[in-house]
Design a protein around this motif. Structure first.
Motif, PDB file in Angstrom:
ATOM      1  N   ALA A 174      25.141  13.916  29.665  1.00 53.86           N
ATOM      2  CA  ALA A 174      26.313  14.233  30.480  1.00 53.86           C
ATOM      3  C   ALA A 174      27.355  13.161  30.188  1.00 53.86           C
ATOM      4  N   ALA A 175      28.538  13.581  29.809  1.00 51.60           N
ATOM      5  CA  ALA A 175      29.573  12.625  29.424  1.00 51.60           C
ATOM      6  C   ALA A 175      30.932  13.177  29.854  1.00 51.60           C
ATOM      7  N   TYR A 176      31.948  12.984  29.051  1.00 51.28           N
ATOM      8  CA  TYR A 176      33.286  13.489  29.345  1.00 51.28           C
ATOM      9  C   TYR A 176      34.039  13.551  28.032  1.00 51.28           C
ATOM     10  N   LEU A 177      35.076  14.379  27.993  1.00 53.71           N
ATOM     11  CA  LEU A 177      35.909  14.480  26.798  1.00 53.71           C
ATOM     12  C   LEU A 177      37.068  13.495  26.950  1.00 53.71           C
ATOM     13  N   PRO A 178      37.123  12.466  26.102  1.00 51.36           N
ATOM     14  CA  PRO A 178      38.082  11.373  26.324  1.00 51.36           C
ATOM     15  C   PRO A 178      39.522  11.786  26.072  1.00 51.36           C
ATOM     16  N   MET A 179      40.417  11.146  26.802  1.00 50.58           N
ATOM     17  CA  MET A 179      41.841  11.252  26.562  1.00 50.58           C
ATOM     18  C   MET A 179      42.180  10.375  25.350  1.00 50.58           C
ATOM     19  N   PRO A 180      43.387  10.514  24.767  1.00 50.85           N
ATOM     20  CA  PRO A 180      43.710   9.795  23.525  1.00 50.85           C
ATOM     21  C   PRO A 180      43.544   8.286  23.577  1.00 50.85           C
ATOM     22  N   THR A 181      43.780   7.650  24.727  1.00 49.31           N
ATOM     23  CA  THR A 181      43.672   6.192  24.770  1.00 49.31           C
ATOM     24  C   THR A 181      42.293   5.709  25.206  1.00 49.31           C
ATOM     25  N   GLU A 182      41.413   6.610  25.603  1.00 48.60           N
ATOM     26  CA  GLU A 182      40.088   6.213  26.068  1.00 48.60           C
ATOM     27  C   GLU A 182      39.162   5.919  24.884  1.00 48.60           C
ATOM     28  N   PRO A 183      38.025   5.291  25.149  1.00 50.13           N
ATOM     29  CA  PRO A 183      37.058   5.078  24.070  1.00 50.13           C
ATOM     30  C   PRO A 183      36.770   6.385  23.337  1.00 50.13           C
ATOM     31  N   PRO A 184      36.790   6.378  21.997  1.00 49.71           N
ATOM     32  CA  PRO A 184      36.646   7.599  21.197  1.00 49.71           C
ATOM     33  C   PRO A 184      35.199   8.087  21.170  1.00 49.71           C
ATOM     34  N   LEU A 185      34.825   8.780  22.197  1.00 49.49           N
ATOM     35  CA  LEU A 185      33.443   9.169  22.424  1.00 49.49           C
ATOM     36  C   LEU A 185      33.076  10.501  21.783  1.00 49.49           C
TER      37      LEU A 185
ATOM     38  N   LEU B 162      23.814   9.550  31.221  1.00 47.72           N
ATOM     39  CA  LEU B 162      25.068   9.934  31.863  1.00 47.72           C
ATOM     40  C   LEU B 162      26.105   8.869  31.541  1.00 47.72           C
ATOM     41  N   LEU B 163      27.181   9.268  30.861  1.00 47.55           N
ATOM     42  CA  LEU B 163      28.263   8.343  30.512  1.00 47.55           C
ATOM     43  C   LEU B 163      29.434   8.567  31.454  1.00 47.55           C
ATOM     44  N   VAL B 164      29.863   7.494  32.100  1.00 44.74           N
ATOM     45  CA  VAL B 164      30.888   7.542  33.141  1.00 44.74           C
ATOM     46  C   VAL B 164      32.163   6.879  32.625  1.00 44.74           C
ATOM     47  N   PRO B 165      33.322   7.504  32.807  1.00 48.43           N
ATOM     48  CA  PRO B 165      34.567   6.876  32.349  1.00 48.43           C
ATOM     49  C   PRO B 165      35.006   5.748  33.263  1.00 48.43           C
TER      50      PRO B 165
END
Length: 211
Positions: A54-65, A128-131
């Motif tokens: 379980a993670a998240y789709l990063p925004m452009p400035t977030e860590p490139p996950l 689980l990866l949390v932003p």
């Protein structure tokens, strides 16, 4: 008016500083970070080949996950990403690299189009990866101010798989000294950070999977 000395105001100032730093991060540095996140997520998952992510789709400035998630998908892990629901609740949607994604969640969160699921998906999740914008060595997490993840993490032990590990996902220079992240009573601490340089164990030991 908010007292400038309150934790809420201190968080707001720190968020502004960290967002500005992320905006200035060089493209080459982000490409290098993407390689690190892919490698270290694979290492976290090596002992749980049968479990989901379980993670998240990063925004452009977030860590490139996203490359790390695509690689996990290719290795056979099912990937779940969040969808913002009314009442500051998170639902979860299945993601694949070719999934149709829309932008419309909190702060422009990218969300897959398709069925929504509740916290029961955590029964099969191994990581689980949390932003966050930053995390401190004492486990204090600086989120984006919506409160979605704090609420979700507080209830997570009821539905979590016994092997679940929860990690906040930040750049290595966003792991700050203990006490550097202001906290409030409802803030959920974390026990692990995933960075491009590898995992970092934090001081908190609360909730499922923070070991």
């Amino acid at each position: 008016m908010t007292d400038p000395g309150t934790p809420a105001e201190a968080k707001a100032r720190l968020r502004r500083e960290l967002r500005a730093t992320r905006t200035r991060r060089a493209h080459a540095a982000r490409e290098h970070a993407a390689v690190g996140f892919e490698r270290h997520l694979a290492e976290l998952l090596a002992g749980s080949p049968h479990l989901d992510v379980a993670a998240y789709l990063p925004m452009p400035t977030e860590p490139p996950l996203e490359p790390a998630l695509a690689a996990a998908h290719r290795r056979g892990h099912r990937i779940w990403v969040p969808v913002c629901e009314p009442g500051r609740r998170l639902a979860w949607a299945h993601w694949t690299p070719d999934a149709l994604v829309r932008t419309g969640g909190l702060g422009g969160l990218r969300e897959p189009v398709g069925a929504r699921h509740g916290a029961e998906v955590m029964r099969s999740v191994g990581v689980l990866l949390v932003p966050a914008l930053a995390v401190a060595h004492d486990g204090g997490r600086l989120g984006f101010g919506g409160g979605y993840y704090d609420r979700f993490l507080a209830q997570l032990p009821r539905t979590a798989h016994p092997e679940l590990r929860t990690a906040v996902c930040v750049f290595a220079d966003e792991v700050l000294p203990a006490g550097a992240v202001p906290t409030e009573p409802l803030d959920a601490p974390v026990g692990l950070a995933l960075t491009e340089d590898g995992p970092v164990r934090l001081g908190a030991r609360t909730g499922a999977g923070t070991r």
